[in-house]
Design an enzyme around this catalytic site. Structure first.
Site, PDB file in Angstrom:
ATOM      1  N   LYS A   1       1.433  -1.423  -0.316  1.00 10.02           N
ATOM      2  CA  LYS A   1       0.493   0.106   0.084  1.00 10.02           C
ATOM      3  C   LYS A   1       0.934   1.730   0.039  1.00 10.02           C
ATOM      4  CE  LYS A   1      -4.054   1.079  -0.411  1.00 10.02           C
ATOM      5  NZ  LYS A   1      -5.454   0.364  -0.437  1.00 10.02           N
TER       6      LYS A   1
ATOM      7  N   ASP B   1      -7.035   4.138  -5.025  1.00 14.14           N
ATOM      8  CA  ASP B   1      -7.269   4.290  -3.524  1.00 14.14           C
ATOM      9  C   ASP B   1      -7.634   5.699  -3.700  1.00 14.14           C
ATOM     10  OD1 ASP B   1      -7.680   2.645  -1.363  1.00 14.14           O
ATOM     11  OD2 ASP B   1      -7.508   4.199  -0.304  1.00 14.14           O
TER      12      ASP B   1
END
Ligand code: 2IT
Length: 445
Positions: free
Chosen positions: A124, A164
């Site tokens: 991430k 995201d």
């Protein structure tokens, strides 16, 4: 393994990383029993190794605003675990982004990606850059600045970022352009790419569609369906949009969306051009939902409130972590909610999950429910590797079948003696076992 002892050690090592510690505790509590039944895990130190990222890159991103002023943001990439495939996971641009938040997201991503059945590890990244109110040119300069650092660490077989919160098609385009210039190659280094340059059909819809496919399976365990159900959704971005689209298609009535400013209640249902309008709201870069109430008479705006006070059959958080707390959960239960499916990552607090659990309300956790997004990212990688492009129907069918498989895996490991399905436990065990066994096979590295 002793969960409390392990958590104490982690709290001392990473003080104040609240979200990361919350995500780790949830997984450890779910897998404790099965872990202790398999001494080979303890012998190989699997848990001590899986809770720490392989590496974290932090860097500064200076960029010049339209007003000529110099701005400095922080950029991050966390490569958490690559036991089953290249690191894979999104980039989040939001002022709240910090190391704890990204570590929680990266940790969750390991198990989510494992559940998809595709070969993807967990990672991430992102930045505390706030896209709100920024011009396209500013977003482009920021993305280019971020990629000047990030490109050194990523690659189509190494680490494949995606979008995201705050990172959609526009940002992926700017990021991809800069990567290509620096690396001198056109590769599948990012997913969520545009249709004309390596992107997959269904990727924009995938998280929402996948969430609805998963929830449909949850409903089916009770011989129920979306037909005629009232659904509350939070958020108004890409995830909420896809979920609203598919839920409506299946005959449900979606009555809420929300933003940082409050929520919209539309008693007539958010369908058709109202769902299309969500895309306009998002493209405006203002991060508010209030304008919906000017556009559509049936939309009432409730300032500073969350949609969980609205009576519904199915609640689907689609915005951000910890957006639904214990009090919200109690309101939902009192109003007769039948199913809760978390489409955002860790959208519910542990207190909220406990309220659903103790009331035997089936609760689907984000790492299972929202896995459709990264699933189609994985399918985009497959298409890039083959230098082929699948049809909409083909991608959708694969997404659907993978979401059904994830649901099956949750049922397999999460069904309790009385038949109640603990989806949190099921998802964590199924996701963990595959990664842990891969780590065992590959030695201590
Ligand atoms: O949270 C997530 O799974 C995502 N933001 C999607 C990640 C991806 O690589 O598509």
């Amino acid at each position: 393994m002793n969960v409390d002892k392990l958590m104490l050690q982690l709290e001392q090592k990473h003080p104040g990383e609240v979200e990361y510690l919350q995500a780790v505790r949830e997984v450890l509590e779910s897998i404790e029993e099965i872990y202790n039944q398999n001494p080979q895990f303890e012998a190989a130190g699997i848990i001590e190794r899986i809770v720490e990222p392989d590496r974290i890159l932090t860097f500064k991103v200076p960029w010049v605003g339209d007003d000529g002023k110099v701005n400095v943001n922080l950029g991050y990439r966390i490569q958490f675990n690559n036991a089953i495939g290249p690191y894979k996971g999104g980039l989040r641009f939001h002022p709240s982004v910090n190391l704890s938040g990204l570590k929680f997201l990266g940790f969750e991503q390991i198990f989510k990606n494992s559940l998809t059945t595709l070969p993807m590890g967990g990672g991430k990244g992102g930045s505390d850059f706030d896209p709100k109110g920024k011009s396209d040119a500013e977003v482009m300069r920021f993305c280019q600045g971020l990629m000047m650092e990030l490109w050194k660490l990523i690659g189509p077989e190494t680490d494949v970022p995606a979008g995201d919160i705050g990172v959609g098609g526009r940002e992926i385009g700017f990021l991809y352009g800069m990567y290509k210039k620096l690396a001198k190659e056109n590769t599948g280094v990012l997913t969520g790419k545009g249709r004309n340059w390596g992107g997959s059909l269904i990727r924009p819809e995938a998280t929402g569609f996948g969430g609805i496919y998963f929830t449909r399976e949850m409903l089916a365990t009770k011989d129920d369906s979306f037909e005629g159900k009232v659904v509350t959704i939070s958020g108004f971005g890409n995830v909420a949009w896809g979920a609203a689209l598919k839920a409506t298609e299946l005959g449900a009535k979606v009555v809420t969306i929300s933003g940082p400013d409050g929520y919209i209640y539309d008693s007539e249902g958010i369908s058709g051009k109202k769902i299309e309008y969500m895309l306009e709201l998002r493209a405006s870069n203002n991060d508010i939902v209030k304008p919906y109430s000017y556009e559509f008479e049936s939309g009432q705006f409730y300032e500073g409130k969350k949609p969980w006070e609205v009576k519904c059959d199915i609640a689907m958080p689609c915005a951000i972590q910890n957006e639904l707390d214990g009090e919200d959960a109690k309101k939902l239960v009192a109003n007769g909610v039948k199913f809760v499916a978390e489409v955002s990552n860790m959208g519910c607090t542990p207190e909220a999950v406990e309220v659903f659990h103790s009331n035997k309300i089936p609760f689907g956790p984000g790492k299972a429910v929202n896995a459709g997004g990264v699933t189609v990212s994985g399918l985009e990688m497959s298409q890039n590797s083959m230098k082929l492009s699948w049809s909409r129907e083909e991608v959708d069918a694969k997404l659907h079948s993978i979401m059904c498989n994830i649901h099956e895996a949750c049922v397999k490991y999460g069904t309790e003696a009385d038949g109640h399905i603990d989806y949190v436990k099921g998802a964590n065990i199924a996701g963990f076992l595959k990664v842990a066994n891969a780590m065992l096979d590959q030695g201590v590295i």
